[in-house]
Design a protein around this motif. Structure first.
Motif, PDB file in Angstrom:
ATOM      1  N   ASP A  75      15.623  42.520 -37.023  1.00 18.31           N
ATOM      2  CA  ASP A  75      15.051  41.192 -36.773  1.00 18.31           C
ATOM      3  C   ASP A  75      16.124  40.111 -36.933  1.00 18.31           C
ATOM      4  O   ASP A  75      16.232  39.199 -36.111  1.00 18.31           O
ATOM      5  CB  ASP A  75      13.911  40.887 -37.752  1.00 18.31           C
ATOM      6  N   VAL A  76      16.895  40.210 -38.005  1.00 21.14           N
ATOM      7  CA  VAL A  76      17.941  39.218 -38.269  1.00 21.14           C
ATOM      8  C   VAL A  76      19.001  39.268 -37.167  1.00 21.14           C
ATOM      9  O   VAL A  76      19.446  38.229 -36.666  1.00 21.14           O
ATOM     10  CB  VAL A  76      18.567  39.436 -39.668  1.00 21.14           C
ATOM     11  N   LEU A  77      19.382  40.469 -36.751  1.00 16.46           N
ATOM     12  CA  LEU A  77      20.374  40.607 -35.680  1.00 16.46           C
ATOM     13  C   LEU A  77      19.846  40.043 -34.368  1.00 16.46           C
ATOM     14  O   LEU A  77      20.603  39.422 -33.606  1.00 16.46           O
ATOM     15  CB  LEU A  77      20.777  42.061 -35.512  1.00 16.46           C
ATOM     16  N   ASP A  78      18.572  40.220 -34.099  1.00 16.73           N
ATOM     17  CA  ASP A  78      17.985  39.662 -32.884  1.00 16.73           C
ATOM     18  C   ASP A  78      17.989  38.138 -32.925  1.00 16.73           C
ATOM     19  O   ASP A  78      18.337  37.484 -31.940  1.00 16.73           O
ATOM     20  CB  ASP A  78      16.561  40.189 -32.683  1.00 16.73           C
ATOM     21  N   ARG A  79      17.637  37.562 -34.075  1.00 17.47           N
ATOM     22  CA  ARG A  79      17.687  36.099 -34.215  1.00 17.47           C
ATOM     23  C   ARG A  79      19.125  35.603 -34.065  1.00 17.47           C
ATOM     24  O   ARG A  79      19.378  34.581 -33.427  1.00 17.47           O
ATOM     25  CB  ARG A  79      17.096  35.658 -35.560  1.00 17.47           C
ATOM     26  N   ARG A  80      20.075  36.345 -34.659  1.00 17.31           N
ATOM     27  CA  ARG A  80      21.491  35.954 -34.546  1.00 17.31           C
ATOM     28  C   ARG A  80      21.919  35.959 -33.084  1.00 17.31           C
ATOM     29  O   ARG A  80      22.599  35.051 -32.614  1.00 17.31           O
ATOM     30  CB  ARG A  80      22.356  36.904 -35.366  1.00 17.31           C
ATOM     31  N   ARG A  81      21.499  36.973 -32.326  1.00 14.27           N
ATOM     32  CA  ARG A  81      21.848  37.058 -30.912  1.00 14.27           C
ATOM     33  C   ARG A  81      21.269  35.869 -30.151  1.00 14.27           C
ATOM     34  O   ARG A  81      21.965  35.221 -29.363  1.00 14.27           O
ATOM     35  CB  ARG A  81      21.328  38.368 -30.309  1.00 14.27           C
TER      36      ARG A  81
ATOM     37  N   GLY B 186      23.835  28.866 -28.189  1.00 12.53           N
ATOM     38  CA  GLY B 186      24.821  27.916 -28.692  1.00 12.53           C
ATOM     39  C   GLY B 186      24.294  27.090 -29.853  1.00 12.53           C
ATOM     40  O   GLY B 186      24.744  25.971 -30.075  1.00 12.53           O
ATOM     41  N   ASP B 187      23.351  27.639 -30.604  1.00 15.74           N
ATOM     42  CA  ASP B 187      22.712  26.925 -31.713  1.00 15.74           C
ATOM     43  C   ASP B 187      23.480  27.186 -33.014  1.00 15.74           C
ATOM     44  O   ASP B 187      23.134  28.068 -33.792  1.00 15.74           O
ATOM     45  CB  ASP B 187      21.258  27.383 -31.836  1.00 15.74           C
ATOM     46  N   ALA B 188      24.539  26.415 -33.230  1.00 19.06           N
ATOM     47  CA  ALA B 188      25.396  26.603 -34.405  1.00 19.06           C
ATOM     48  C   ALA B 188      24.628  26.380 -35.701  1.00 19.06           C
ATOM     49  O   ALA B 188      24.831  27.114 -36.677  1.00 19.06           O
ATOM     50  CB  ALA B 188      26.599  25.662 -34.337  1.00 19.06           C
ATOM     51  N   ASP B 189      23.741  25.392 -35.723  1.00 18.46           N
ATOM     52  CA  ASP B 189      22.986  25.119 -36.943  1.00 18.46           C
ATOM     53  C   ASP B 189      21.984  26.236 -37.224  1.00 18.46           C
ATOM     54  O   ASP B 189      21.849  26.686 -38.363  1.00 18.46           O
ATOM     55  CB  ASP B 189      22.281  23.770 -36.847  1.00 18.46           C
ATOM     56  N   GLY B 190      21.276  26.684 -36.205  1.00 16.21           N
ATOM     57  CA  GLY B 190      20.341  27.792 -36.387  1.00 16.21           C
ATOM     58  C   GLY B 190      21.053  29.055 -36.826  1.00 16.21           C
ATOM     59  O   GLY B 190      20.563  29.789 -37.690  1.00 16.21           O
ATOM     60  N   LEU B 191      22.215  29.301 -36.256  1.00 15.08           N
ATOM     61  CA  LEU B 191      23.017  30.459 -36.633  1.00 15.08           C
ATOM     62  C   LEU B 191      23.418  30.366 -38.105  1.00 15.08           C
ATOM     63  O   LEU B 191      23.267  31.331 -38.855  1.00 15.08           O
ATOM     64  CB  LEU B 191      24.251  30.559 -35.741  1.00 15.08           C
TER      65      LEU B 191
END
Length: 138
Positions: free
Chosen positions: A8-14, A20-25
């Motif tokens: 799940d975390v890897l999918d959100r990271r992708r 291009g969401d640096a803050d979300g990343l």
């Protein structure tokens, strides 16, 4: 405690990376997270400590002339330690300054605790960027 799995975390990271969401990343990382990039090129740090350093670096990358076209988990390996995963990532990108594109893979080791990345080690080949930018001697 988060019920998010490493997948799940890897999918959100992708998704954050592709958008291009640096803050979300950055928010996927714990406050005291560490990123290590042992083979980083000359313009990239080998180590980042803390979410805010990760945020600043992610913002820098998202404004670079490299446009990410795809970024996918090719393989996900689970270990006996439920927090530790090993990932083969495959990405395709285009240098907007030259129009040249490339595909690369990397091996990443992540420790994900309570839905947050606490340690990320990226083993990528920085030579591919040098080749694209024409910095290698042939």
């Amino acid at each position: 405690m988060s019920s998010a799995t490493p997948a799940d975390v890897l999918d959100r990271r992708r998704r954050m990376t592709m958008n291009g969401d640096a803050d979300g990343l950055a928010e996927l990382y714990s406050l005291d997270a560490v990123i290590e990039m042992p083979f980083a090129g000359p313009d990239a740090p080998r180590r980042l400590e803390g979410r805010e350093a990760i945020r600043a670096y992610a913002r820098r990358v998202t404004t670079s002339p490299m446009r990410l076209d795809s970024y996918d988990v090719a393989e996900l390996y689970r270990t006996d330690d439920p927090e530790l995963v090993i990932v083969e990532m495959r990405g395709t990108a285009t240098m907007t300054t030259t129009g040249r594109s490339f595909t690369t893979t990397s091996i990443q080791i992540l420790r994900i605790r309570d839905g947050e990345i606490v340690l990320f080690r990226d083993y990528a080949n920085p030579g591919i960027l040098k080749d694209l930018l024409g910095e290698t001697n042939r």
